[in-house]
Scaffold this active site. Structure first.
Site, mmCIF file in Angstrom:
data_model
loop_
_atom_site.group_PDB
_atom_site.id
_atom_site.type_symbol
_atom_site.label_atom_id
_atom_site.label_comp_id
_atom_site.label_asym_id
_atom_site.label_seq_id
_atom_site.Cartn_x
_atom_site.Cartn_y
_atom_site.Cartn_z
ATOM 1 N N CYS A 134 0.831 -1.216 0.000
ATOM 2 C CA CYS A 134 0.000 0.000 0.000
ATOM 3 C C CYS A 134 0.861 1.259 0.000
ATOM 4 C CB CYS A 134 -0.923 -0.009 1.215
ATOM 5 S SG CYS A 134 -1.967 1.464 1.308
ATOM 6 N N CYS A 137 -0.432 4.076 2.208
ATOM 7 C CA CYS A 137 -0.178 3.870 3.638
ATOM 8 C C CYS A 137 1.279 4.143 3.987
ATOM 9 C CB CYS A 137 -0.500 2.426 4.045
ATOM 10 S SG CYS A 137 -2.002 1.765 3.344
ATOM 11 N N ASP A 138 2.193 3.652 3.151
ATOM 12 C CA ASP A 138 3.603 3.600 3.558
ATOM 13 C C ASP A 138 4.556 4.464 2.737
ATOM 14 O OD1 ASP A 138 2.848 1.725 5.479
ATOM 15 O OD2 ASP A 138 3.119 0.047 4.117
#
Length: 309
Positions: A134, A137-138
């Protein structure tokens, strides 16, 4: 046979948010955690984009907070796996761990989706240490660093262009000699100067040390190997919704995601509601899943009150 008013299957942000709302509406919900208690977020170290955590929060810690909040209002959280369901009549008959059967007046399905990985031992080793599924997300953790994205579809191109705004260099590792993405996405990738597309390359090995990922070993169609130096590698080869037990009973789309009535959590079976990644091929974010868990609980409450009169 045990009778349950509101049964929630799955324990990610969608399941626990549904449980919080259902408990407060006096639906006495029972939640089965499934194979991964806490869902996908328990494999994430730092979550920085969930509102209310200004310093960021550890994935398992956030899921524990949600679980305790649901329990505080009376949710019966149980470990166990729902192995089959019969949705042909109400109350629905649900089997736990292949043996025990229970009856449920209503069902909230929040079984999530699982990111597809390459299946390399080195990938497993560095999960959460440079291997991610992701970018939203990261990606932030790799600012001004070099990273790679694996995949050739829309998701891969989207992740690559997103990462290109943060990272110094993005390698897009594509198995085929072409991109499967839409024309617009292909053009965006080709027009982004810091994305380098490596066609006809496979990831043979992910390299790293105790600090995390340091590189990747790629193999082209002729079997020649190349090494790239990267700090992170993002898998964008698709997600697999966890809907096997609902096949043939709930209406699913071509990818296996549960279809819902637009603007609601209602599925093709009255009394069954879906929330989170199991019905969301587009966003797959914890905050979106949590919001859809709230919607499912409210839809479920309205359904139960309309059928109890």
């Amino acid at each position: 046979m045990e009778k349950i008013k509101c049964l929630i299957i799955g324990s990610g942000p969608a399941g626990f948010t549904a449980a919080i709302y259902a408990s407060r509406a006096n639906l006495a919900p029972v939640l089965y955690e499934g194979i991964t208690p806490g869902g996908q977020l328990t494999t994430t170290t730092e979550i920085e984009n969930f509102p209310g955590y200004p310093e960021g929060v550890d994935g398992p810690k956030m899921m524990d907070d949600l679980r305790r909040q649901a329990q505080r209002f009376g949710t019966d959280v149980r470990s166990g796996m729902i192995t089959s369901v019969d949705l042909s009549h109400r109350p629905f008959v649900v089997t736990v761990n292949g043996e025990q059967q229970i009856e449920a007046e209503s069902l909230i399905v929040s079984t999530g989706a699982t990111a597809k990985y390459l299946g390399l031992p080195s990938e497993e080793k560095f999960k959460g240490m440079g291997v991610s599924a992701c970018a939203t997300c990261d990606g932030f953790f790799y600012r001004k660093k070099d990273v790679a994205v694996v995949g050739g579809g829309d998701t891969a191109c989207e992740e690559a262009t997103y990462l290109a705004t943060l990272c110094r260099q993005v390698y897009l590792i594509v198995r085929k000699p072409y991109l499967r993405a839409s024309k617009a996405m292909q053009e965006r990738v080709m027009n982004t100067p810091n994305i380098k597309v490596l066609f006809e390359h496979n990831t043979a090995e992910i390299l790293g040390d105790e600090s995390g990922v340091t590189g990747a070993l790629l193999r082209n169609g002729q079997g020649e190997q190349t090494k790239i130096d990267i700090a992170g590698i993002f898998m964008a080869i698709g997600h697999h919704p966890n809907t096997e037990i609902f096949a043939g009973q709930l209406e699913l789309d071509g990818e296996g995601y549960i279809k819902t009535v637009p603007g609601t959590s209602k599925t093709s079976v009255e009394g069954v509601f879906a929330a989170g990644d199991v019905k969301d091929p587009s966003y797959r974010q914890a905050i979106v899943a949590a919001g859809s868990g709230c919607i499912a609980a409210m839809d479920c409450e309205r359904f139960l009150s309309s059928t109890s009169h």
